[in-house]
Design a protein around this motif. Structure first.
Motif, short mmCIF file in Angstrom:
data_model
loop_
_atom_site.label_atom_id
_atom_site.label_comp_id
_atom_site.label_asym_id
_atom_site.label_seq_id
_atom_site.Cartn_x
_atom_site.Cartn_y
_atom_site.Cartn_z
N THR A 258 9.25 65.06 42.18
CA THR A 258 10.60 64.82 41.66
C THR A 258 11.29 66.10 41.24
O THR A 258 12.49 66.10 40.98
CB THR A 258 10.54 63.87 40.45
OG1 THR A 258 9.83 64.52 39.39
CG2 THR A 258 9.85 62.57 40.81
N GLY A 259 10.52 67.16 41.10
CA GLY A 259 11.11 68.42 40.66
C GLY A 259 11.07 68.61 39.16
O GLY A 259 11.19 69.71 38.67
N ASN A 260 10.91 67.56 38.41
CA ASN A 260 10.85 67.65 36.95
C ASN A 260 9.53 67.10 36.42
O ASN A 260 9.47 66.59 35.32
CB ASN A 260 12.01 66.88 36.31
CG ASN A 260 13.35 67.51 36.62
OD1 ASN A 260 13.47 68.73 36.53
ND2 ASN A 260 14.31 66.70 37.01
N GLY A 261 8.49 67.16 37.23
CA GLY A 261 7.24 66.55 36.84
C GLY A 261 7.21 65.14 37.37
O GLY A 261 8.21 64.44 37.39
N SER A 262 6.07 64.70 37.84
CA SER A 262 5.99 63.38 38.47
C SER A 262 5.58 62.34 37.44
O SER A 262 4.46 62.32 36.99
CB SER A 262 4.98 63.41 39.62
OG SER A 262 4.83 62.12 40.16
N ALA A 263 6.52 61.49 37.09
CA ALA A 263 6.20 60.42 36.15
C ALA A 263 5.25 59.42 36.78
O ALA A 263 4.53 58.72 36.10
CB ALA A 263 7.48 59.72 35.71
N GLU A 304 6.58 72.44 38.41
CA GLU A 304 5.96 71.92 37.18
C GLU A 304 5.50 70.49 37.40
O GLU A 304 6.27 69.64 37.84
CB GLU A 304 6.97 71.97 36.04
CG GLU A 304 6.36 71.55 34.70
CD GLU A 304 7.36 71.63 33.57
OE1 GLU A 304 7.95 70.58 33.25
OE2 GLU A 304 7.57 72.74 33.04
N GLN A 305 4.25 70.24 37.11
CA GLN A 305 3.66 68.91 37.35
C GLN A 305 3.04 68.42 36.05
O GLN A 305 2.39 69.20 35.33
CB GLN A 305 2.61 68.98 38.45
CG GLN A 305 2.05 67.63 38.89
CD GLN A 305 2.98 66.92 39.87
OE1 GLN A 305 3.94 67.53 40.36
NE2 GLN A 305 2.73 65.67 40.13
N ALA A 306 3.22 67.18 35.71
CA ALA A 306 2.65 66.60 34.49
C ALA A 306 1.83 65.36 34.85
O ALA A 306 2.25 64.57 35.69
CB ALA A 306 3.74 66.23 33.51
N VAL A 307 0.67 65.25 34.22
CA VAL A 307 -0.19 64.08 34.42
C VAL A 307 -0.39 63.43 33.06
O VAL A 307 -1.08 63.98 32.20
CB VAL A 307 -1.55 64.45 35.04
CG1 VAL A 307 -2.38 63.21 35.25
CG2 VAL A 307 -1.35 65.20 36.35
N LYS A 308 0.24 62.31 32.87
CA LYS A 308 0.09 61.61 31.60
C LYS A 308 -1.28 60.93 31.52
O LYS A 308 -1.79 60.43 32.50
CB LYS A 308 1.20 60.57 31.44
CG LYS A 308 2.58 61.16 31.24
CD LYS A 308 3.59 60.09 30.92
CE LYS A 308 4.95 60.70 30.63
NZ LYS A 308 5.94 59.66 30.25
N GLY A 330 4.93 61.32 26.13
CA GLY A 330 5.37 62.70 26.17
C GLY A 330 4.30 63.57 26.77
O GLY A 330 3.18 63.63 26.28
N ALA A 331 4.63 64.26 27.90
CA ALA A 331 3.59 65.02 28.59
C ALA A 331 4.00 66.42 28.97
O ALA A 331 3.17 67.20 29.38
CB ALA A 331 3.15 64.25 29.84
N THR A 332 5.28 66.76 28.88
CA THR A 332 5.71 68.10 29.25
C THR A 332 5.87 68.94 28.00
O THR A 332 6.02 68.43 26.90
CB THR A 332 7.06 68.03 30.00
OG1 THR A 332 8.08 67.61 29.08
CG2 THR A 332 7.00 67.07 31.17
N PRO A 333 5.82 70.25 28.16
CA PRO A 333 5.97 71.12 26.98
C PRO A 333 7.26 70.90 26.24
O PRO A 333 7.34 71.16 25.04
CB PRO A 333 5.89 72.53 27.58
CG PRO A 333 5.14 72.37 28.86
CD PRO A 333 5.51 71.02 29.40
N ALA A 334 8.28 70.42 26.95
CA ALA A 334 9.56 70.24 26.29
C ALA A 334 9.64 68.94 25.51
O ALA A 334 10.55 68.75 24.69
CB ALA A 334 10.69 70.27 27.33
N GLU A 335 8.71 68.05 25.76
CA GLU A 335 8.77 66.74 25.10
C GLU A 335 7.99 66.76 23.79
O GLU A 335 6.98 67.44 23.65
CB GLU A 335 8.18 65.66 26.01
CG GLU A 335 9.02 65.32 27.23
CD GLU A 335 8.39 64.19 28.01
OE1 GLU A 335 8.79 63.03 27.81
OE2 GLU A 335 7.49 64.47 28.83
#
Length: 555
Positions: A258-263, A304-308, A330-335
């Motif tokens: 998605t470009g903003n981390g994959s939910a 940037e990829q996030a794995v919750k 919340g899984a990204t550094p910004a969250e």
């Protein structure tokens, strides 16, 4: 002419060769007999006034105000100096007030006064002990100081007529309020040091009551046992390192970027060892433990990829599996992390697994194995339905260093099949057998205070009255009671129905005892969430203690 002058005859009296006085006990008795003004039984000079004088060889054997004093009726009074014994001579002389020729002074008589030694109880001071959780065996923690076998006259290196040579030989444990803190109950050396082994993971404190005994006489009026002193042993909790688990192998290669981390590339909150998810697979199915190696697969150059849910069981103390888990979003550094909900761990909620620290499932999926750090055991459970942890069924539990008995049969055949087993009982202080479900088990008690460590039972009258107890009809009377004491039983609770009646020795809140037995009472509750109609009353509420060392067993 012949003039006859009156002749004053010498007064006289009789005294014993020695007088016995007990240390620290004032003396007042008639010691002089046959007192007469003329020294004869006829006492022809009875009208004369008599007085005694007394001289003391060693005045320090008596108090300043209690020096030996004798009266005309022959009564001798004296007060030994505090904590002093020994021997001294006293000389008694009788005078009359006769006139004229002759003598008014008796023959002086010397008496040996022996102040007999009485063993005084030892003394000591106590101090609290601080130990750290999981510190294991302690061999020389100091709990007592100023240890004395008695006053100064019981501490001589060489025993003399006025000084004893004694030492404190043991400390007797009267009570340990919280024995669950230990796997080896505290014992105390005559030098004031304590030895004990703490139970794994145990924290808290216990009040301990002890008394000292010296090697002097103990028969009345002697006393070789000190007053009881109490101190507190604190077990302070240690700060465990934090812990977490990474239970998943995760593959995000098939998830759109998605470009903003994959939910969509996320793992669910871990609530079951049999859980599955589209992109997440348990490294060790059946276990929620941290894995040595996990795999995370992502597309090349995904940004940037996030794995919750990648990490689970974040805890302030590693090694403890909680019965519930907190879920955060919340899984990204910004969250910022936000609490979602509290999830129940269904395995930890199974009755019998309350102390579980971690668990694993066998490769064939038929059994779950639970490790319990608190009890130092491993238990085995069958898995009838992998999708429903509540169906777990207990199979067996084993503890490190256990020594089990197995029934080998009856008669010669049984002995041939399974030779007799010899067990090192160590600190075992009670062993008995019982049957349940057609099987015979042996129950062992350890860590208790043995009767040979506690002499209080020697002075009770339990066995004298045991034959009059209703339970004597069940086969245990006075002789049975004496056998129990001889064999070193810690105590003997009588759980027969008739033992619940009559006077009991108790010290329990909400329990009152009378001639008819003990009754437990609690006032009815009146709270917004609970309104009871009546008070709680249970009676009879106790079973008899036939040895007099345990106290009544309470319902």
């Amino acid at each position: 002419s012949v003039t006859t002058f009156p002749l004053n005859k010498r007064p006289g009296f009789d005294v014993p060769p020695e007088i016995i006085v007990i240390e620290n006990v004032p003396f007042s008795e008639v010691v002089a007999t046959g007192i007469s003004a003329d020294g004869t039984p006829n006492n022809t000079e009875a009208g004369q006034q008599l007085t005694f004088t007394i001289s003391v060889q060693d005045p320090l054997l008596f108090t300043p105000d209690g020096q030996p004093e004798i009266f005309t009726n022959g009564s001798l009074r004296m007060v030994p100096a505090v904590d002093t014994f020994g021997e001294t001579n006293i000389t008694l002389t009788l005078f009359d007030d006769g006139q004229g020729r002759g003598t008014n002074t008796s023959v002086p008589q010397t008496v040996l006064v022996r102040v007999l030694y009485t063993n005084q109880p030892p003394t000591f001071s106590v101090r609290d002990i601080l130990a750290l959780q999981d510190s294991g065996a302690h061999l020389s923690d100091v709990f007592a100081g100023d240890i004395e076998p008695g006053p100064h006259n019981e501490q001589c290196e060489v025993e003399t007529v006025s000084c004893a040579s004694q030492r404190v030989v043991r400390f007797v444990t009267d009570d340990v309020a919280n024995p669950a803190l230990f796997t080896r109950a505290p014992s105390f050396g005559p030098d004031g040091t304590a030895a004990f082994t703490l139970a794994p993971r145990a924290t808290g404190y216990t009040r301990i009551t002890v008394r000292a005994e010296d090697d002097g006489d103990s028969d009345p009026p002697h006393s070789n046992s000190s007053a009881r002193r109490s101190f507190t042993l604190y077990v302070e909790a240690r700060n465990y390192k934090p812990g977490f688990a990474i239970p998943w192998n995760v593959s995000c290669a098939d998830v759109a970027f998605t470009g903003n981390g994959s939910a969509a590339c996320s793992c669910p909150p871990l609530t079951s060892p049999f859980q599955t998810a589209p992109v997440c697979a348990l490294v060790s199915p059946g276990s929620s433990s941290a894995a040595n190696n996990t795999v995370l697969s992502v597309l090349e150059d995904p940004g940037e990829q996030a794995v919750k849910g990648f990490v689970s069981h974040v805890a302030a103390a590693a090694g403890f599996l909680p019965g519930s888990m907190a879920s955060f979003s919340g899984a990204t550094p910004a969250e910022s992390l936000e609490f979602d909900s509290l999830l129940v761990n269904p395995v930890a909620a199974v009755p019998g697994l309350e102390y579980m620290s971690d668990y694993s499932v066998s490769p064939d999926g038929r059994h779950l194995y639970s490790a319990e750090m608190e009890t130092n055991t491993v238990s085995s459970w069958s898995i009838p339905d992998p999708s429903d942890p509540s169906t777990l069924a207990f199979v067996d539990r084993k503890v490190e260093g256990q020594d089990r008995l197995r029934f080998g049969g009856v008669g010669d055949l049984g002995a041939a099949e399974d030779p007799p087993k010899t067990m090192a009982l160590g600190s075992v202080c009670g062993i008995d057998e019982f049957s349940s479900g057609g099987q015979t088990y042996v129950a062992v008690a350890s860590g208790c205070q043995l009767l040979e460590d506690n002499a209080e039972h020697l002075g009770n009258d339990t066995c004298a009255s045991a034959g009059a107890l209703p339970s004597a009809a069940e086969g245990c009377g006075a002789e049975c009671c004496r056998v129990l004491l001889r064999e070193g039983a810690v105590g003997d609770w009588d759980f027969s129905a008739d033992s619940m009646y009559g006077e009991q020795r108790t010290n329990y809140p909400n329990v009152t005892c009378g001639a008819s037995g003990c009754v437990y009472r609690r006032s009815r509750l009146q709270t917004p969430s609970c309104s009871e109609a009546a008070e709680t009353r249970v009676g009879p509420a106790s079973f008899r203690d036939r040895t007099g060392v345990l106290g009544a067993a309470m319902l």
